[in-house]
Design a protein around this motif. Structure first.
Motif, mmCIF file in Angstrom:
data_model
loop_
_atom_site.group_PDB
_atom_site.id
_atom_site.type_symbol
_atom_site.label_atom_id
_atom_site.label_comp_id
_atom_site.label_asym_id
_atom_site.label_seq_id
_atom_site.Cartn_x
_atom_site.Cartn_y
_atom_site.Cartn_z
ATOM 1 N N TYR A 31 0.794 -1.345 0.161
ATOM 2 C CA TYR A 31 0.057 -0.011 -0.065
ATOM 3 C C TYR A 31 0.748 1.307 0.150
ATOM 4 N N LEU A 34 2.484 1.742 -3.422
ATOM 5 C CA LEU A 34 1.589 2.456 -4.423
ATOM 6 C C LEU A 34 1.613 4.139 -4.247
ATOM 7 N N ILE A 35 1.447 4.346 -3.232
ATOM 8 C CA ILE A 35 1.484 6.006 -3.066
ATOM 9 C C ILE A 35 2.744 6.387 -3.328
ATOM 10 N N VAL A 39 0.527 6.779 -6.861
ATOM 11 C CA VAL A 39 -1.040 6.351 -7.005
ATOM 12 C C VAL A 39 -1.630 7.120 -5.622
ATOM 13 N N HIS A 43 -7.258 5.730 -4.410
ATOM 14 C CA HIS A 43 -6.988 4.884 -5.381
ATOM 15 C C HIS A 43 -5.929 3.711 -5.114
ATOM 16 N N ALA A 44 -4.908 3.996 -4.171
ATOM 17 C CA ALA A 44 -4.049 2.967 -3.883
ATOM 18 C C ALA A 44 -4.656 1.968 -3.177
ATOM 19 N N ASN A 45 -5.479 2.399 -2.384
ATOM 20 C CA ASN A 45 -6.260 1.212 -1.463
ATOM 21 C C ASN A 45 -7.029 0.282 -2.225
ATOM 22 N N THR A 47 -6.682 -0.326 -5.599
ATOM 23 C CA THR A 47 -5.807 -1.110 -6.301
ATOM 24 C C THR A 47 -4.904 -2.116 -5.625
ATOM 25 N N ASN A 48 -4.848 -1.841 -4.349
ATOM 26 C CA ASN A 48 -4.031 -2.969 -3.538
ATOM 27 C C ASN A 48 -5.356 -3.936 -3.139
#
Length: 250
Positions: A31, A34-35, A39, A43-45, A47-48
């Protein structure tokens, strides 16, 4: 820059897969990565959540031997897990970006604390149970809350479900783990469909993370388990605490 982003996600996915195979907590790696690659947190959450879904499915498939003897219990938990997972996705999609960014440090901190106290909680609830199963409603309530949390914020989902299932049942740990895997599979399936359709997700990142987490999980099961779990767990906890402080100060 794209090469650097992909490399970072490959490494994060590999490490996360290995950690999940040994001690759990892989989302605390993927997570924030991704940030870090650009991201946005909300959206990262999402996506993960999609990226870890295939691994959940693989774990559930691998647990089928211990699920068959619990067929009636498994079937009864499907509506609970489904409704709770849908509720968690609706909650996330209804959360404004600025609100989610404000609560993320506390979610990361909560997930980290669960990593820290998870084994202790499991021992305590097993002892308090005194060899007696609680009312079935307790199991459904615990699984419902766990799946709601997992669909909203995935980190430490396995620990949450292990704790609430162990609190309600007097089964062997391998059967409790199989139920946990089945419930995480439902969470992963629901989040993949809902976030894939309604959320802004970074599909390129998912394409990188899925094979990396699978490879890390496979090697983790084969090699990393030779390492002692305690130092790995402590390292992830320390990382989570540092990360939550950094996010609070942003």
């Amino acid at each position: 820059m794209m090469l650097l982003q992909v490399s970072g996600l490959l490494l994060a996915g590999f490490v996360a897969g290995g950690l999940n195979a040994v001690a759990g907590g892989g989302s605390l790696i993927t997570y924030p990565t991704l940030i870090a690659v650009g991201v946005p947190p909300l959206h990262a959450n999402a996506t993960n959540g999609i990226a870890v879904a295939p691994a959940y499915a693989a774990a559930a498939f691998g647990s089928r031997e211990h699920l068959r003897p619990q067929k009636r219990r498994v079937l009864s938990l499907i509506p609970t897990a489904l409704l709770a997972s849908v509720g968690g996705t609706i909650l996330l999609l209804s959360t404004p970006h600025e609100v989610f960014e404000a609560v993320v440090p506390f979610l990361v901190l909560a997930a980290t604390l669960l990593m820290a106290i998870g084994p202790w909680v499991n021992r305590k609830v097993t002892a308090l149970n005194g060899g007696r199963a609680l009312h079935p409603v307790a199991l459904h309530l615990g699984v419902g809350l766990g799946c709601l949390y997992g669909a909203y914020f995935n980190a430490a989902l396995g620990l949450v479900l292990i704790a609430v299932i162990a609190m309600s049942l007097t089964e062997r740990l391998v059967r409790i783990g199989a139920l946990k895997n089945f419930c995480t599979f439902i969470v992963g399936a629901v989040t993949s469909v809902v976030y894939g359709v309604f959320a802004d997700v970074a599909w390129w990142a998912i394409g990188v993370l899925v094979p990396a987490t699978f490879l890390g999980g496979y090697l983790g099961a084969r090699l990393f388990q030779k390492l002692p779990e305690r130092p790995l767990r402590i390292a992830v906890i320390a990382y989570g605490l540092i990360l939550s402080v950094i996010l609070m100060l942003r």
